[in-house]
Design an enzyme around this catalytic site. Sequence first.
Site, PDB file in Angstrom:
ATOM      1  N   CYS A 115       0.818  -1.214   0.000  1.00  0.00           N
ATOM      2  CA  CYS A 115       0.000   0.000   0.000  1.00  0.00           C
ATOM      3  C   CYS A 115       0.849   1.259   0.000  1.00  0.00           C
ATOM      4  O   CYS A 115       0.333   2.364  -0.060  1.00  0.00           O
ATOM      5  CB  CYS A 115      -0.911   0.035   1.215  1.00  0.00           C
ATOM      6  SG  CYS A 115      -2.053  -1.321   1.229  1.00  0.00           S
TER       7      CYS A 115
ATOM      8  N   CYS B  60      -3.193   7.762   6.815  1.00  0.00           N
ATOM      9  CA  CYS B  60      -1.821   7.826   7.346  1.00  0.00           C
ATOM     10  C   CYS B  60      -1.839   8.027   8.856  1.00  0.00           C
ATOM     11  O   CYS B  60      -0.976   7.523   9.562  1.00  0.00           O
ATOM     12  CB  CYS B  60      -1.032   8.950   6.696  1.00  0.00           C
ATOM     13  SG  CYS B  60      -0.779   8.725   4.940  1.00  0.00           S
TER      14      CYS B  60
END
Lengths: 388, 128
Positions: free
Chosen positions: B35, B104
């Site tokens: 990812c 994130c």
Amino acid sequence: MSKNIYLDNSATTKLNPIVLDEMMPYLKDMYGNASSIYSIGRESRKAIDKARDRVANALNANSSEIFFTNGGTESDNWAIKGVAFANRKKGNHIITTNIEHHAVLHTCQYLEKNGFEVTYLPVKENGIVDVNDFKKALRKDTILVSVMFANNEIGTVQPIKEIGEITKEKGIYFHTDAVQAVGNIPIDVNELNIDLLSLSAHKFNGPKGVGALYIRRGVNIEAFLHGGAQERNRRAGTENVAGIVGLGKAIEIATKDIEKKSKKLIELRDMTIKGLLEKIPDTRVNGDLQKRLPGNVNVCFKYIEGESILLLLDMKGVCASSGSACTSGSLDPSHVLLAIGLPHEIAHGSLRLTFSTENSKDDVEYLLDILPPIVQRLRDMSPLISKH
Amino acid sequence: MEGYSEKVMDHFFNPRNVGTLEDANAVGEVGNARCGDIMKMYMKIEDEVIVDVKFQTFGCGAAVATSSMVTELIKGKTIEEAMKITNQRVAEALDGLPPVKMHCSNLAESAVKAAIDNYREKQNGEKK
């Protein structure tokens, strides 16, 4: 003085001041509608006709085969949907590649939802379609082949001539998205047997918001926008006169001296590739080294991520792009880098540098000075390094 | 693309607490290379207090900035306090993140929890 080095010419280019000068009158006093009968209207019509001739000349086409659009995406949409829907009775099958621009890929996916069958040809590790794979994919009901001239990410030039010979022999329409190629590679639609070709002005120092679709005479295609009689009843709407004039001037300049220009770009490209491979360990170059756009560099630096590279380059005044997920706004890295067989984690660390003739060897030297420490800095921070 | 706040840029360009800890007694790693982001968190915990913390991150600007920020938020805190850190809190401390980058901050929260879980597992192991 702070540096500003633009190395993203595949994203867009700087408007040529000569082009702007040619456009200016049509943004000011010559505002007539090209469909009007009085003199400023006729002037606009004349300017459009002149631009159409210039685009036709650049492709060795006939002026009546050039249709103005608002850019590459529209041209791709029109070519593919227009041919598919107009020829549905002849067949249901379309062939394209898995490295096309999204303007082609997503249009094909839309057609799949509408009952068409689409074959997405793979590419070899060097980013080029295998003509044998293409031959095997052909079917009796194939009505359209759409293969890009040159790839926007890794710059690979596709076997357009070979494909054109086959589609001509089989009587299948051949569209090519030449948005990256026009102005960089000489194109003759007759020699290459291209039936439809998309181009966009802002990729060769023209203005944004204007492009064209070449449609060979006799191609059965639906109108794209319905309304007035503009563009021979095929693409309605009052013409973007200044934009069209800019496109005409820009393509004239871009296709003149292509060889001289491309020689300079190849020099900058190869100097960059050589320098990066020498100075930065664990670097790979993506895409064929020869069959490649003259100004395209695409590399992957292992163990680091592309957006981080771009931010640090930006701080040093260098504009570039990447195929990492974070720059594409999705969780997957570029479909092109995956198509050439790169693992996800490598594809995330890609960097694309695309040159123009305004760039110099000094720019390359500067880049080769600042990039190695940027890569090192990110690698020092990376948890992937210690695992290898 | 939507821009980063000045704080994000500051933490990206000058990340706090980057590196590894040789005497770490808690290590957690989250995310995956597929990812495009991995965070590894190293902590030295004494009497339930995080006395030192370092990180390594493979990822974009937001991934680096959230890693950096979360280390600042938990340094000197008890593990109980650190466990309460949420991704929202990390994002707020950075004056927000663009919507596509919010995942994130999840990673930063998860990395802290993974390291503390690792510490507790080790402790339980010693008790047995």
